[in-house]
Design a protein around this motif. Structure first.
Motif, PDB file in Angstrom:
ATOM      1  N   GLN A 134     -29.113  30.682   5.113  1.00  0.00           N
ATOM      2  CA  GLN A 134     -30.185  30.367   4.159  1.00  0.00           C
ATOM      3  C   GLN A 134     -30.864  31.652   3.687  1.00  0.00           C
ATOM      4  OE1 GLN A 134     -30.096  27.492   3.095  1.00  0.00           O
ATOM      5  NE2 GLN A 134     -28.990  26.489   4.748  1.00  0.00           N
ATOM      6  N   PRO A 167     -41.283  12.504  -4.714  1.00  0.00           N
ATOM      7  CA  PRO A 167     -40.484  13.503  -5.429  1.00  0.00           C
ATOM      8  C   PRO A 167     -41.405  14.576  -6.028  1.00  0.00           C
ATOM      9  CG  PRO A 167     -39.735  11.297  -5.986  1.00  0.00           C
ATOM     10  CD  PRO A 167     -40.994  11.125  -5.169  1.00  0.00           C
ATOM     11  N   VAL A 192     -42.520  17.018  -4.084  1.00  0.00           N
ATOM     12  CA  VAL A 192     -43.015  17.704  -2.883  1.00  0.00           C
ATOM     13  C   VAL A 192     -41.786  18.235  -2.150  1.00  0.00           C
ATOM     14  CG1 VAL A 192     -44.302  17.512  -0.726  1.00  0.00           C
ATOM     15  CG2 VAL A 192     -44.972  16.131  -2.707  1.00  0.00           C
ATOM     16  N   ASN A 204     -40.099  21.592   0.564  1.00  0.00           N
ATOM     17  CA  ASN A 204     -40.347  22.730   1.438  1.00  0.00           C
ATOM     18  C   ASN A 204     -40.357  24.014   0.608  1.00  0.00           C
ATOM     19  OD1 ASN A 204     -40.536  21.409   3.913  1.00  0.00           O
ATOM     20  ND2 ASN A 204     -38.318  21.428   4.200  1.00  0.00           N
ATOM     21  N   ALA A 243     -37.008  25.322   0.376  1.00  0.00           N
ATOM     22  CA  ALA A 243     -36.184  24.695  -0.658  1.00  0.00           C
ATOM     23  C   ALA A 243     -36.356  25.446  -1.977  1.00  0.00           C
ATOM     24  CB  ALA A 243     -36.573  23.225  -0.824  1.00  0.00           C
ATOM     25  N   LEU A 280     -33.379  27.246  -4.090  1.00  0.00           N
ATOM     26  CA  LEU A 280     -33.156  26.976  -5.514  1.00  0.00           C
ATOM     27  C   LEU A 280     -33.081  28.267  -6.313  1.00  0.00           C
ATOM     28  CD1 LEU A 280     -35.441  23.874  -6.092  1.00  0.00           C
ATOM     29  CD2 LEU A 280     -32.991  23.994  -6.592  1.00  0.00           C
ATOM     30  N   CYS A 323     -30.778  11.638   8.899  1.00  0.00           N
ATOM     31  CA  CYS A 323     -31.066  13.008   9.344  1.00  0.00           C
ATOM     32  C   CYS A 323     -31.070  13.094  10.861  1.00  0.00           C
ATOM     33  CB  CYS A 323     -32.363  13.548   8.734  1.00  0.00           C
ATOM     34  SG  CYS A 323     -33.837  13.366   9.757  1.00  0.00           S
ATOM     35  N   GLN A 340     -36.066  15.528  11.174  1.00  0.00           N
ATOM     36  CA  GLN A 340     -37.358  15.628  10.506  1.00  0.00           C
ATOM     37  C   GLN A 340     -38.486  14.983  11.301  1.00  0.00           C
ATOM     38  OE1 GLN A 340     -38.253  17.263   7.699  1.00  0.00           O
ATOM     39  NE2 GLN A 340     -36.198  18.057   7.444  1.00  0.00           N
ATOM     40  N   ALA A 372     -29.811  20.724  -7.609  1.00  0.00           N
ATOM     41  CA  ALA A 372     -30.460  21.661  -8.531  1.00  0.00           C
ATOM     42  C   ALA A 372     -30.269  21.183  -9.970  1.00  0.00           C
ATOM     43  CB  ALA A 372     -29.895  23.062  -8.347  1.00  0.00           C
ATOM     44  N   ILE A 380     -32.723  18.240 -10.782  1.00  0.00           N
ATOM     45  CA  ILE A 380     -34.137  18.519 -11.030  1.00  0.00           C
ATOM     46  C   ILE A 380     -34.341  19.335 -12.300  1.00  0.00           C
ATOM     47  CG2 ILE A 380     -34.942  18.199  -8.647  1.00  0.00           C
ATOM     48  CD1 ILE A 380     -35.019  21.161  -8.297  1.00  0.00           C
ATOM     49  N   ARG A 403     -36.504  13.894 -11.256  1.00  0.00           N
ATOM     50  CA  ARG A 403     -37.228  14.303 -10.057  1.00  0.00           C
ATOM     51  C   ARG A 403     -36.804  13.457  -8.863  1.00  0.00           C
ATOM     52  NH1 ARG A 403     -43.360  14.631 -11.603  1.00  0.00           N
ATOM     53  NH2 ARG A 403     -43.397  16.218 -10.002  1.00  0.00           N
ATOM     54  N   ARG A 420     -37.303   8.926  -4.058  1.00  0.00           N
ATOM     55  CA  ARG A 420     -37.164  10.182  -3.305  1.00  0.00           C
ATOM     56  C   ARG A 420     -36.410  11.204  -4.131  1.00  0.00           C
ATOM     57  NH1 ARG A 420     -37.625   9.471   2.425  1.00  0.00           N
ATOM     58  NH2 ARG A 420     -39.452   8.124   2.597  1.00  0.00           N
ATOM     59  N   GLY A 421     -36.727  12.456  -3.899  1.00  0.00           N
ATOM     60  CA  GLY A 421     -36.013  13.544  -4.554  1.00  0.00           C
ATOM     61  C   GLY A 421     -35.642  14.589  -3.528  1.00  0.00           C
ATOM     62  N   PRO A 422     -34.971  15.649  -3.974  1.00  0.00           N
ATOM     63  CA  PRO A 422     -34.591  16.724  -3.051  1.00  0.00           C
ATOM     64  C   PRO A 422     -35.827  17.295  -2.346  1.00  0.00           C
ATOM     65  CG  PRO A 422     -33.494  17.012  -5.157  1.00  0.00           C
ATOM     66  CD  PRO A 422     -34.477  15.898  -5.342  1.00  0.00           C
ATOM     67  N   TYR A 423     -35.702  17.550  -1.044  1.00  0.00           N
ATOM     68  CA  TYR A 423     -36.856  18.001  -0.262  1.00  0.00           C
ATOM     69  C   TYR A 423     -36.585  19.316   0.475  1.00  0.00           C
ATOM     70  CZ  TYR A 423     -40.364  18.049   3.438  1.00  0.00           C
ATOM     71  OH  TYR A 423     -41.348  18.433   4.314  1.00  0.00           O
ATOM     72  N   CYS A 424     -35.451  19.401   1.211  1.00  0.00           N
ATOM     73  CA  CYS A 424     -35.232  20.624   2.009  1.00  0.00           C
ATOM     74  C   CYS A 424     -34.186  21.543   1.394  1.00  0.00           C
ATOM     75  CB  CYS A 424     -34.866  20.289   3.453  1.00  0.00           C
ATOM     76  SG  CYS A 424     -33.128  19.866   3.730  1.00  0.00           S
ATOM     77  N   MET A 425     -33.298  20.996   0.579  1.00  0.00           N
ATOM     78  CA  MET A 425     -32.251  21.761  -0.125  1.00  0.00           C
ATOM     79  C   MET A 425     -31.276  22.474   0.819  1.00  0.00           C
ATOM     80  SD  MET A 425     -32.344  21.215  -3.358  1.00  0.00           S
ATOM     81  CE  MET A 425     -31.217  22.465  -3.967  1.00  0.00           C
ATOM     82  N   MET A 426     -31.311  22.148   2.125  1.00  0.00           N
ATOM     83  CA  MET A 426     -30.397  22.836   3.027  1.00  0.00           C
ATOM     84  C   MET A 426     -29.610  21.880   3.922  1.00  0.00           C
ATOM     85  SD  MET A 426     -33.230  24.696   5.457  1.00  0.00           S
ATOM     86  CE  MET A 426     -32.231  24.968   6.905  1.00  0.00           C
ATOM     87  N   CYS A 435     -32.519  17.165   5.564  1.00  0.00           N
ATOM     88  CA  CYS A 435     -33.369  15.980   5.437  1.00  0.00           C
ATOM     89  C   CYS A 435     -32.651  14.742   4.912  1.00  0.00           C
ATOM     90  CB  CYS A 435     -34.579  16.290   4.557  1.00  0.00           C
ATOM     91  SG  CYS A 435     -34.200  16.370   2.788  1.00  0.00           S
ATOM     92  N   HIS A 436     -31.542  14.878   4.248  1.00  0.00           N
ATOM     93  CA  HIS A 436     -30.796  13.745   3.682  1.00  0.00           C
ATOM     94  C   HIS A 436     -31.617  12.937   2.681  1.00  0.00           C
ATOM     95  CE1 HIS A 436     -28.151  14.811   6.976  1.00  0.00           C
ATOM     96  NE2 HIS A 436     -27.215  14.046   6.482  1.00  0.00           N
ATOM     97  N   ASP A 437     -32.586  13.561   2.018  1.00  0.00           N
ATOM     98  CA  ASP A 437     -33.362  12.843   1.016  1.00  0.00           C
ATOM     99  C   ASP A 437     -32.718  12.897  -0.367  1.00  0.00           C
ATOM    100  OD1 ASP A 437     -35.518  11.281   1.708  1.00  0.00           O
ATOM    101  OD2 ASP A 437     -36.759  13.009   2.212  1.00  0.00           O
ATOM    102  N   GLN A 446     -24.790  14.180  -0.138  1.00  0.00           N
ATOM    103  CA  GLN A 446     -25.943  15.084  -0.119  1.00  0.00           C
ATOM    104  C   GLN A 446     -25.887  15.975  -1.357  1.00  0.00           C
ATOM    105  OE1 GLN A 446     -25.299  16.351   4.205  1.00  0.00           O
ATOM    106  NE2 GLN A 446     -27.507  16.524   4.010  1.00  0.00           N
TER     107      GLN A 446
END
Lengths: 493, 98
Positions: free
Chosen positions: A42, A129, A131, A133, A136, A140, A414, A418, B32, B35, B40, B52-58, B61-63, B75
């Motif tokens: 990362q 949506p 919100v 980290n 993240a 991006l 997950c 989390q 990416a 969004i 969103r 729900r939308g992307p949250y951790c991007m890594m 979180c599986h969101d 994912q």
């Protein structure tokens, strides 16, 4: 199909790359497995092929990764990217998942270098949506050159809040506010550790420089912030917070939060390594000696996966694990390992001096877990609220494993990554017990969701299917079967 | 809400997002791309149908689960866009085909 390698390294961040290159130096056959398509982890994501026209805006630390990643790519070490590890058997067969195809890789030694994740701290509206980290936001920008177009608010505590805000202003992004949630009391607790931290290098100077740049760019920095709430219906519209006794509200389409990082322990827990609660780092850490040896024979840990010390130390801890693998496979003598490892250990010790200061300054206060409103989701996957968790505790649950059985918290895709630490912290608060006495959330294989069809298509050696495997080849799916061998730790920390 | 700072000369691929074709830079993740193109939320949850939308991007979180080329529960942050890829929102739980 089962491949073979002498040493498998899981994770291609600074720890994994350094470990793999060190192991390879001694002529050991090594394979790096990583969930991302490209090496770097990362922290050094996409460092060799940034989509940004100019990466200098990201700061000099990101550029450091280019050398490491380039050296790894030139080494010709086998790299299996875009691949999940979903199981590790007692005899060190690693189950892989790539492009919906499962396979096994038999390794003699395994270095787990799965890194860290951001510490989840639930607050009202954190599932909306928009919100995200702060990490993240960084991913991006590094991997896709994507940034907020209509403003962003950054909130939380820890160096990443400042770093992301600083990178954004350098990229021309409108930072509407920085909400600093560092409690005033943390400064007092951190102060005695300041002299040692100054000896660790230029970490603090960098932080001050970023604050200065942000103020000069007229970014409002609110200190003493508490109780943030994300407001909105289908997406975030505003963030509300309390600062010095006043409630304030800032409209924003994007809120990025950060509350520090913790080791990603799903894998180290699942293979059966003992974990201890580190009260200063506020997280569970797999028990390991200075070389990364764990209680499980042939399985080592390196980098932030074994404790949060940052990218530089991760590289060094990867190097130490690599030396130890070379020694244990007979490629280096103990004396050679010690001699090669000595400068690395010295550098690491120096680098770690900043940690007591940072850990106290950015500690999450205990009362935050009491402050999580009943309506806030704790388990994002199964939508179990803080109120549900508290009700389960009143009904007799004493830790995350009972709360999971009572409420399903931790049973979503997950797999508790989390909510596990949150539920344990809440349990300590609700029951008045020290968190070190709260049971670790259990982690089980498969570590990633896997389709039954994919499992069914997996070709296993005939001996394993017919149950003729010898004791040391027992397939790991038999969870109740052979227990992993426990090794004695050398120089346990 | 999000924009790209990348230079326009980078190679592009064409994907569809909820049926509408869009050009996106090769190498970008599905999350990416979503969004940037104003999506969103990428799904509604199985439990309460909330967005729900992307949250951790890594990948933790599986969101950011979406349907890609007809396959649900992918994912979005971990799948790289490809020419002709069909990306659609996912509603509620994954259905089981008999």
């Amino acid at each position: 199909m089962t491949g073979r390698t002498e040493c498998a390294v899981i994770g291609a961040g600074p720890a994994g790359l350094a470990a793999a290159m060190t192991v390879a130096e001694s002529g050991v056959d090594v394979t790096v497995i990583d969930s991302a398509p490209e090496p770097g982890g990362q922290i050094y994501k996409a460092v060799g092929r940034s989509p940004l026209p100019d990466t200098s805006a990201l700061g000099p630390d990101y550029a450091l990764g280019r050398k490491l990643v380039a050296a790894f790519q030139e080494s010709g070490i086998r790299h299996i990217g875009a691949t999940d590890v979903w199981m590790i058997t007692d005899d060190r067969k690693i189950a892989l998942l790539r492009n919906d195809q499962a396979s096994f890789l038999q390794a003699e030694r395994i270095i787990i270098a799965t890194g860290a994740q951001e510490r989840p701290v639930p607050f009202e509206g954190w599932t909306l949506p928009g919100v995200m980290n702060a990490g993240a936001g960084q991913i991006l920008v590094k991997s896709s050159g994507v940034v907020p177009s209509e403003g962003v608010v950054l909130a939380g505590l820890g160096p990443l809040v400042l770093l992301v805000a600083w990178q954004y202003i350098r990229l021309g992004v409108e930072v509407r506010a920085v909400l600093d949630l560092t409690p005033a009391a943390n400064y007092l607790r951190a102060a005695p550790h300041l002299p040692a931290a100054l000896l660790a290098g230029n970490y603090l100077a960098k932080g001050l420089r970023m604050q200065w740049d942000l103020r000069r760019a007229r970014v409002p920095i609110h200190t003493g912030v508490r109780l943030i709430r994300a407001l909105g219906t289908d997406a975030i519209e505003a963030v509300e917070f309390v600062t010095w006794g006043r409630t304030r509200r800032i409209e924003t389409p994007v809120l990025m939060t950060h509350f520090g990082v913790i080791p990603e322990t799903a894998m180290t827990r699942a293979v059966g390594i003992r974990h201890d609660w580190d009260a200063s780092q506020q997280c569970w850490r797999p028990k390991a000696d200075i070389w990364g040896n764990t209680e499980i024979n042939g399985v080592l840990v390196a980098g932030d996966a074994r404790g949060i010390f940052g990218a530089k130390s991760a590289e060094w801890s990867g190097r130490l694990a690599g030396l130890e693998v070379a020694r244990s496979l007979g490629r280096l003598s103990r004396e050679e390992r010690d001699a090669k490892g000595a400068p690395t250990q010295k550098a690491m010790t120096r680098d770690h001096r900043v940690r007591p200061f940072l850990e106290r300054l950015y500690a999450v206060p205990d009362h935050w877990w009491k402050d999580v409103p009943d309506a806030a989701a704790v388990c994002r996957c199964e939508e179990v609220t803080a109120g549900d968790v508290r009700a389960a505790m009143r009904a007799g649950a004493v830790g995350p494993n009972q709360v999971k059985a009572f409420t399903r918290a931790g049973m979503g895709p997950c797999q508790g990554r989390q909510c596990g630490a949150t539920v344990a912290s809440m349990a300590a608060q609700e029951t008045g017990r020290p968190i070190g006495e709260i049971d670790l959330p259990r982690s089980r294989f498969p570590l990633k969701p896997i389709d039954l069809g994919t499992l069914a298509a997996l070709e296993l050696p005939a001996a394993e299917l017919s149950g003729e495997a010898s004791a040391d080849q027992a397939p790991g799916m038999d969870v109740g079967g052979s227990k992993p061998q426990r090794a004695l730790l050398e120089d346990a920390e | 809400m999000f924009k790209r700072l990348t230079d326009a000369s980078r190679p592009k691929v064409t994907v569809t997002i909820n049926g509408a074709p869009v050009e996106v830079p090769a190498g970008e993740s599905v999350a990416a791309a979503l969004i940037v193109h104003g999506e969103r939320a990428c799904r509604t949850t199985a439990v309460s149908a909330s967005a729900r939308g992307p949250y951790c991007m890594m990948g933790v979180c599986h969101d950011c689960l979406v349907r890609i080329d007809g396959v649900p529960n992918r994912q979005g942050c971990r799948v790289i866009v490809a020419d002709g890829m069909e990306i659609t929102h996912q509603s509620g739980a994954r259905e089981l085909k008999p």
